[in-house]
Design an enzyme around this catalytic site. Structure first.
Site, mmCIF file in Angstrom:
data_model
loop_
_atom_site.group_PDB
_atom_site.id
_atom_site.type_symbol
_atom_site.label_atom_id
_atom_site.label_comp_id
_atom_site.label_asym_id
_atom_site.label_seq_id
_atom_site.Cartn_x
_atom_site.Cartn_y
_atom_site.Cartn_z
ATOM 1 N N HIS A 140 28.321 50.812 28.697
ATOM 2 C CA HIS A 140 28.295 49.868 27.569
ATOM 3 C C HIS A 140 27.671 48.568 28.087
ATOM 4 O O HIS A 140 27.799 48.247 29.273
ATOM 5 C CB HIS A 140 29.742 49.638 27.136
ATOM 6 C CG HIS A 140 29.936 48.844 25.895
ATOM 7 N ND1 HIS A 140 29.870 47.470 25.875
ATOM 8 C CD2 HIS A 140 30.220 49.217 24.620
ATOM 9 C CE1 HIS A 140 30.110 47.028 24.647
ATOM 10 N NE2 HIS A 140 30.323 48.078 23.860
ATOM 11 N N ASP A 178 36.016 50.869 33.468
ATOM 12 C CA ASP A 178 36.025 50.419 32.082
ATOM 13 C C ASP A 178 36.798 51.477 31.288
ATOM 14 O O ASP A 178 36.300 52.574 31.047
ATOM 15 C CB ASP A 178 34.575 50.280 31.595
ATOM 16 C CG ASP A 178 34.483 50.047 30.089
ATOM 17 O OD1 ASP A 178 35.503 50.179 29.395
ATOM 18 O OD2 ASP A 178 33.369 49.754 29.619
ATOM 19 N N GLN A 191 37.513 53.297 26.338
ATOM 20 C CA GLN A 191 37.594 54.528 25.545
ATOM 21 C C GLN A 191 38.527 55.568 26.171
ATOM 22 O O GLN A 191 38.653 56.670 25.631
ATOM 23 C CB GLN A 191 36.188 55.149 25.366
ATOM 24 C CG GLN A 191 35.185 54.238 24.673
ATOM 25 C CD GLN A 191 35.508 53.999 23.195
ATOM 26 O OE1 GLN A 191 36.280 54.740 22.571
ATOM 27 N NE2 GLN A 191 34.934 52.950 22.622
ATOM 28 N N LYS A 205 41.179 48.812 20.266
ATOM 29 C CA LYS A 205 40.747 50.214 20.241
ATOM 30 C C LYS A 205 41.938 51.139 20.455
ATOM 31 O O LYS A 205 41.791 52.348 20.498
ATOM 32 C CB LYS A 205 39.702 50.475 21.328
ATOM 33 C CG LYS A 205 38.387 49.722 21.096
ATOM 34 C CD LYS A 205 37.409 50.063 22.187
ATOM 35 C CE LYS A 205 36.234 49.107 22.258
ATOM 36 N NZ LYS A 205 35.349 49.160 21.097
ATOM 37 N N CYS A 229 25.982 49.594 21.494
ATOM 38 C CA CYS A 229 25.968 48.685 22.662
ATOM 39 C C CYS A 229 25.690 49.460 23.939
ATOM 40 O O CYS A 229 26.288 49.183 24.995
ATOM 41 C CB CYS A 229 27.269 47.902 22.788
ATOM 42 S SG CYS A 229 27.587 46.852 21.381
HETATM 43 C C1 LIG Z 1 33.155 51.786 26.800
HETATM 44 C C2 LIG Z 1 33.278 50.407 26.249
HETATM 45 N N1 LIG Z 1 33.306 49.370 27.090
HETATM 46 C C3 LIG Z 1 33.452 48.110 26.641
HETATM 47 C C4 LIG Z 1 33.542 47.836 25.313
HETATM 48 C C5 LIG Z 1 33.712 46.426 24.871
HETATM 49 O O1 LIG Z 1 34.967 46.260 24.322
HETATM 50 P P1 LIG Z 1 35.392 44.883 23.612
HETATM 51 O O2 LIG Z 1 34.317 44.589 22.605
HETATM 52 O O3 LIG Z 1 36.695 45.185 22.986
HETATM 53 O O4 LIG Z 1 35.467 43.840 24.662
HETATM 54 C C6 LIG Z 1 33.487 48.883 24.394
HETATM 55 C C7 LIG Z 1 33.521 48.622 22.945
HETATM 56 O O5 LIG Z 1 33.000 49.387 22.165
HETATM 57 C C8 LIG Z 1 33.370 50.191 24.876
HETATM 58 O O6 LIG Z 1 33.342 51.245 24.049
#
Ligand SMILES: Cc1ncc(COP(=O)(O)O)c(C=O)c1O
Length: 423
Positions: free
Chosen positions: A140, A217, A220, A243, A381
């Site tokens: 991401h 990270d 998900q 999420k 993203c």
């Molecule tokens: C794999 C992953 N990392 C990071 C993020 C960023 O999360 P946040 O916008 O809640 O900071 C997302 C959000 O879609 C994501 O799916």
């Protein structure tokens, strides 16, 4: 090769697929009761943000109605109540991810802030000219851009683990990238664009052979599978509350205490100090050192309530239901002529990305919305993933434990309708 770790995660999730009373679960989520464009809402955008159960809403209201006050600073009744609730939520997070100590769980606004905290607090202190940071080809943007910023500032290099056409990381190439210049590995547990479950346990073990810390990270993965940071032996793990059935503005960056202790604060301000003079500031101990200013108190208390909720319904059973939905959706959607699934890894969680020949994903998303179906259409993203698969965007259905087979039938029928409209 599907690694032993990925196989065992998938098998243990599938094995628990006992009876799941989805209608009873759905009754916990008021937002799901509405109609959109005259049709029952079919909410399949959980990867972007999941819905919030009544118990979490109630916990937030209780705080606002009866406890609202600033934390850590007042001797008065309300401040003590708010502090107890906030620190109670941290204890719940600790148990949820099996951290050794609650002080290893730093509250942040979400995954993005968690990664940026490590970039500023750890990266800027310990990563320098000529050093290397390894990420993967499916990250991401929030796990790419902060490291690029750091590389630019310090003269470090970003190294990228490639993936195959199924969306699985090439682990032999990862091994080849690790060397004595590597200072950090930062990889996603589950891909938001492809659904791939990465074998992060094995990847962490590999990195540790070189003494390299690993950031996971978990945006998900935390909502979709049990997480044990001690078992994974990750050095940092971050996730977003919104999420995983909690309010926006809540989230966590876990770090091993020894690493967090060494880090510089991300932000300076109130609540993160022991003493301040114009000559010198002495920082507070963990976790406060890394939580400057008034945090999102109500949201983090809500995250604690969401964790209670997840524990009450059974995380393994919820994950098993989601696996079954993913299997069924993959079968239904891939059987439609002209549809192509993007991301066909053998170990996947909760995400089904697809394209349709000659139809832009935004058109798919718009028509699905007219039928009350919420999916995400775009690059998620993860523009490098789109470039890797040579597509401008995908339509993405992402599942939660409150989704049903009937909703997938509605999705499949509507996708067929989209194709008819454009033919
Ligand atoms: C794999 C992953 N990392 C990071 C993020 C960023 O999360 P946040 O916008 O809640 O900071 C997302 C959000 O879609 C994501 O799916």
């Amino acid at each position: 090769m599907l690694t032993a770790e990925a196989t065992s995660i998938q098998e243990s999730i599938q094995a628990t697929g006992a009876a799941w009373d989805v209608e009873r679960i759905r009754a916990d989520f008021p937002v799901l009761r509405q109609t959109v464009n005259g049709k029952p809402l079919v909410y399949l955008d959980n990867g972007a943000s999941s819905q919030v159960p009544q118990v979490v809403i109630d916990r937030g209201s209780l705080y606002l109605e009866q406890e609202h006050s600033n934390i850590h600073r007042g001797v008065h009744y309300l401040s003590q109540k708010a502090t107890t609730a906030y620190e109670g939520a941290r204890e719940k997070v600790k148990r949820f991810i099996n951290a050794r100590e609650a002080k290893e769980c730093i509250f942040v606004r979400g995954t993005t802030e968690g990664i940026n905290l490590v970039m500023h607090g750890y990266g800027r202190k310990f990563i320098g000219n000529g050093d290397e940071i390894i990420i993967s080809a499916m990250e991401h943007h929030s796990n790419i851009v902060p490291w690029q910023m750091l590389c630019e500032e310090k003269g470090a290099q970003l190294r990228v683990i490639p993936m195959n056409d199924a969306g699985e990381l090439l682990l032999d190439q990862y091994d080849a990238l690790l060397n004595e210049r590597t200072k950090l590995v930062a990889v996603m547990h589950v891909s938001n664009a492809l659904g791939t479950i990465n074998p992060v346990g094995e990847m962490i073990e590999q990195a540790h052979k070189y003494g390299v810390p690993v950031l996971i990270d978990g945006a998900q993965s935390a909502p979709h599978m049990p997480i044990d940071v001690q078992d994974l032996d990750c050095d940092f793990y971050t996730f977003s509350g919104h999420k995983m059935f909690a309010p926006t503005g809540s989230g966590v960056i876990y770090g091993k205490a020894a690493l967090l202790e060494q880090m510089n604060p991300f932000q300076g301000g109130g609540d993160m100090i022991k003493s301040v003079t114009f000559e010198k500031t002495i920082y507070a101990d963990l976790p406060n050192k890394l939580e400057a200013g008034t945090p999102a108190i109500a949201s983090q208390i809500g995250l604690g309530a969401a964790i209670d909720y997840l524990n009450s319904i059974g995380r393994e059973q919820a994950a098993a239901h989601e696996q079954e939905l993913l299997r069924y959706a993959t079968e239904r959607i891939s059987a439609i002529e002209g549809v192509h699934i993007i991301g066909t890894a053998r170990a996947k969680a909760s995400v089904l990305s697809f394209i349709i020949d000659d139809i832009h994903p935004h058109d798919i998303g718009t028509i699905l919305d007219q039928e009350g179906i919420a999916v995400r259409a775009g690059h998620h993203c993860a523009q490098p993933v789109m470039q890797r698969f040579n597509v401008p965007a995908t339509a993405r259905a992402s599942f939660a434990f409150y989704n049903t087979r009937e909703e997938i039938d509605v999705l499949a029928r509507t996708v067929e309708k989209v194709i008819e409209m454009f033919s």
